[in-house]
Write an enzyme that holds these catalytic residues in place. Structure first.
Site, PDB file in Angstrom:
ATOM      1  N   LYS A   1      20.587  42.009  -8.102  1.00 44.11           N
ATOM      2  CA  LYS A   1      20.017  40.745  -8.533  1.00 44.11           C
ATOM      3  C   LYS A   1      20.956  40.066  -9.534  1.00 44.11           C
ATOM      4  O   LYS A   1      21.800  40.746 -10.130  1.00 44.11           O
ATOM      5  CB  LYS A   1      18.615  40.953  -9.129  1.00 44.11           C
ATOM      6  N   HIS A   2      20.918  38.755  -9.577  1.00 42.04           N
ATOM      7  CA  HIS A   2      19.988  37.844  -8.907  1.00 42.04           C
ATOM      8  C   HIS A   2      20.826  36.986  -7.967  1.00 42.04           C
ATOM      9  O   HIS A   2      21.727  36.277  -8.428  1.00 42.04           O
ATOM     10  CB  HIS A   2      19.247  36.986  -9.914  1.00 42.04           C
TER      11      HIS A   2
ATOM     12  N   HIS B   1      16.674  29.600 -15.758  1.00 40.34           N
ATOM     13  CA  HIS B   1      16.111  28.925 -14.583  1.00 40.34           C
ATOM     14  C   HIS B   1      16.668  27.529 -14.352  1.00 40.34           C
ATOM     15  O   HIS B   1      16.159  26.806 -13.494  1.00 40.34           O
ATOM     16  CB  HIS B   1      14.577  28.814 -14.668  1.00 40.34           C
TER      17      HIS B   1
ATOM     18  N   ASP C   1      12.308  37.673  -6.320  1.00 42.86           N
ATOM     19  CA  ASP C   1      12.018  37.815  -7.739  1.00 42.86           C
ATOM     20  C   ASP C   1      10.567  37.406  -7.928  1.00 42.86           C
ATOM     21  O   ASP C   1       9.999  36.656  -7.125  1.00 42.86           O
ATOM     22  CB  ASP C   1      12.970  36.967  -8.581  1.00 42.86           C
TER      23      ASP C   1
END
Length: 766
Positions: free
Chosen positions: A202-203, A216, A282
């Site tokens: 990840k990610h 984000h 996720d």
């Protein structure tokens, strides 16, 4: 082997043919026993996303693909967690029509994220060791503990390449160089999966490249940066490491959310790299396609977007995938893609033994998750990760113990500063203060008292982590430092989720000065005239240029885990020589971004280019020892290398000091003329070497021409003929004279970005 594949395929097809639509969808989801729907939450929107979550037996009546964090949510002892997991698995086996157990997954970035488990150093600390074998050993130990509990999948490692130190999750990364991230991340994958636990990369992809270092946030990145910087670690971990699972990024690149990006999740991951494992979301990333990205009108639309992109399993609960059939404009396509995703899930369950006749979940037992083995590995990892940045007065080591030591700073007497945000004491236990840290952990002050037991040790915080100090707090720290023979100023971070700390997921930094009023404290203590060891314990690099030359020594420790204090105290005392090297740069100034070393010429400092200097205080790869090393120039086996060939490059290193020590020999390459702009210099290979005084070793780097490949003007990866300049040293800022290596032959198209640079170390007669 063909018989096994045929048998596996036959079993899966037989099982798939028996499944109802509801039973298929059940295999593509999970269930979380987290009952919180209000009050204090870990993540934004967690209460909304968890609202209406059914009890397990109701949710699992058609089966279940995964079980979410049965050990990592509500604090449980190993025996009790095993009892809960066993009850759930037996329900699936005995009370559902098909009797298919679930894959149980947990977080495991700094050790298994559960009550009482060893907290290992954070990944940024692993990277500072430049030690693949030790990272592999660490992951194998973590995996063995997980497997003993009946856990099948770990949500690690993080293969994001750091591009902005302000991002809160820098602590979770393996630094800013894609080759280091790729090789150490692959070692972690190999170690975890050697214990029978599926590793989850990840990610995927670009999470650490968000605008402004903000969690984000969208990613503004072209194809070349994506292919040359972001994707190589994932490719190596898939193609060489054999990783079994990949988790999407929350971000969006060029306005396409990763969870809905078929080019990423299918075309590149499966089509180009041959990945055969599962893609898991996720947490809530599928629902976020509607709630946050707004590319879906309904939850069902969000589920179809993710499924069509290549998502196999929705975590942490089943919501969008359960609604796939609602108002579906293309049910035949959806049905075919559901079948393919179910095949991949069943294939993993078969490999894990979950479909074996007579399978039983493990009986509850008292499993020691903080064993002497674990502590020993954690101690070695911590010791090798500590970086001695500066020692201008040779204060360190403290061979003659001081009579009076002052330990000041907000991290002086707080064990929490040792641990990353995904450790259980930081991630979960703040909601359960009655349990403390749930593990035996001493502070740095405790370790200093224990190691220097004849010294008078005074401990004064001086300032809180970020809040303004109370009247007289800084003055009390100054008085303690002034009265001491040596002062240790412990500054830096305390991890916490979503603003509850200064590092960690959602705890992004506005700049790179030390948090809060810690800089004021450091300045005041340095002004006393007492020799000061500036000990930075943090999850990211901070700007330390103002302290260079003022501090008697500067030491960097990236969240070193529960064994960190003992490791640090031993290094200060000289029991162990420091051997860590920087996987990121230490900025000189806090506001002149970017700071990472991998930049083309216009991204570097230049003659009057700008009034802002981005030069590092301490460059990538830097790390001092208590001895000295001499690293020779590279010696290629031949001056010419075919564009499809490989060669050996030898570098000699000698311990020229008076005590045993270790260093990291680094081989760099520069491409002075290329069809697109290239990094001014880039790491080609590395090797950790330990030598006695006067001893020497010869490091042989096995270099393939593909290591010089890049994405060219036509958007294809190529190796082109021309000059390459090789150099070697102990950091990007301390390199030998450059040696010419000529790439000869035609420009050659390359299919894959990733190829390792194996090393071999042999002793040399003195």
């Amino acid at each position: 082997m063909s018989v096994d594949i045929e048998t596996t395929t036959e079993r899966i097809e037989q099982l798939l043919s028996r499944m109802t639509w509801e039973e298929k969808l059940a295999q593509l989801g999970s269930h979380w026993n987290d009952r919180r729907t209000g009050g204090e939450i870990i993540a934004p929107m967690q209460d909304v996303m968890g609202a209406g979550r059914p009890e397990f037996t109701a949710a699992a009546r058609h089966g279940m693909g995964h079980l979410t964090r049965r050990f990592g949510t509500t604090p449980v002892q190993p025996r009790d967690g095993m009892a809960v997991a066993r009850e759930d698995q037996l329900f699936l086996r005995d009370s559902t029509r098909l009797g298919i157990p679930a894959i149980l997954h947990e977080e495991c970035l700094t050790g298994l994220t559960t009550l009482g488990a060893t907290v290992y150093p954070t990944p940024l600390a692993w990277a500072a060791t430049f030690d693949r074998d030790l990272v592999r050993e660490t992951a194998a130990a973590i995996g063995a503990d997980m497997r003993a509990l009946g856990v099948h999948q770990g949500l690690a490692p993080v293969l994001d390449v750091t591009t902005d130190y302000r991002w809160g999750r820098v602590e979770e990364t393996l630094g800013e160089d894609p080759f280091v991230v790729a090789t150490l991340g692959t070692a972690f994958v190999q170690g975890l999966q050697s214990a029978g636990v599926i590793a989850t990369l990840k990610h995927f992809a670009g999470h650490a490249s968000s605008r402004g270092g903000r969690n984000h946030a969208p990613v503004a990145m072209g194809e070349r940066d994506l292919r040359d910087l972001v994707l190589p670690p994932f490719e190596m971990a898939v193609r060489i490491g054999g990783a079994g699972s990949v988790m999407n990024s929350y971000t969006e690149t060029d306005r396409v959310p990763a969870a809905a990006d078929r080019r990423l999740l299918t075309d590149i991951l499966r089509g180009e790299w041959g990945f055969e494992g599962t893609v898991v979301s996720d947490y809530w990333a599928v629902a976020f396609l509607k709630a946050k990205h707004r590319v879906a009108a309904t939850v069902a639309d969000a589920g179809r977007l993710a499924l069509h992109a290549g998502m196999d399993v929705e975590l942490p609960d089943t919501a969008a995938f359960a609604a796939l059939a609602v108002d579906d404009p293309d049910p035949e396509r959806t049905a075919a893609e559901v079948d393919e995703a179910v095949r991949r899930v069943l294939r993993q369950k078969l490999a894990l033994g979950l479909l074996d006749d007579g399978w039983e979940p493990p009986e509850p037992a008292d499993v020691d998750l903080d064993s002497e083995r674990n502590r020993g590995i954690a101690r070695r990892l911590a010791e090798r990760s500590v970086v001695l940045l500066d020692n201008p007065r040779d204060l360190l080591p403290l061979d003659v113990p001081p009579a009076r030591i002052a330990v000041v700073g907000p991290g002086a007497d707080d064990p929490r500063v040792l641990m990353g945000a995904y450790s259980y004491p930081i991630h979960v236990l703040p909601r359960h203060p009655e349990l403390g840290l749930g593990i035996d952990a001493e502070s740095i002050a405790d370790a200093v008292r224990r190691r220097f037991d004849d010294a008078e040790v005074s401990v004064v915080p001086g300032v809180p982590l970020v809040e303004p100090p109370a009247d007289g707090e800084i003055e009390r720290a100054v008085d303690a430092a002034a009265a001491a023979d040596v002062a240790i100023a412990v500054v830096g971070d305390r991890a916490g989720m979503f603003g509850k700390g200064t590092s960690g997921e959602g705890s992004d930094a506005p700049g790179l000065d030390l948090p809060g009023h810690q800089g004021r404290l450091a300045d005041a203590v340095l002004a006393t005239g007492t020799p000061v060891i500036l000990l930075v314990v943090s999850g990211r690099p901070y700007a330390l240029g103002r302290y260079v030359g003022r501090a008697a020594a500067i030491v960097q420790a990236f969240f070193p885990g529960v064994e960190g204090p003992a490791a640090i105290a031993g290094i200060l005392a000289g029991d162990t020589a420091p051997s860590g090297h920087l996987p990121v740069q230490i900025p000189r100034h806090a506001d002149a971004l970017p700071h990472t070393y991998l930049a083309p010429p216009l991204g570097q400092d230049g003659d009057r280019i700008s009034s802002l200097s981005i030069a590092a205080a301490f460059p990538f790869g830097h790390g001092l020892s208590y001895t000295s090393f001499e690293v020779g120039t590279p010696e290629p086996a031949a001056s010419d290398l075919p564009t499809d060939g490989r060669t050996s490059v030898a570098v000699t290193v000698r311990n020229t000091g008076g005590r045993r020590g270790a260093t990291v020999v680094q081989l760099y390459a520069s491409d002075p003329v290329a069809q697109v702009t290239r990094p001014v210099v880039q790491l080609l290979g590395y090797a950790r070497v330990e030598l006695d005084p006067g001893a020497a070793a010869r490091v042989h780097f096995d270099v393939h021409a593909d290591r010089f490949s890049f994405v060219g003007l036509e958007g294809r990866r190529v190796v082109e003929p021309g000059d390459i300049l090789l150099s070697s040293g102990r950091s990007v800022g301390d390199r030998s004279a450059e040696v010419l290596l000529r790439l000869a032959g035609p420009t050659r198209r390359v299919e894959h970005a990733v190829l390792d640079t194996p090393t071999r170390v042999e002793g040399v007669d003195a």
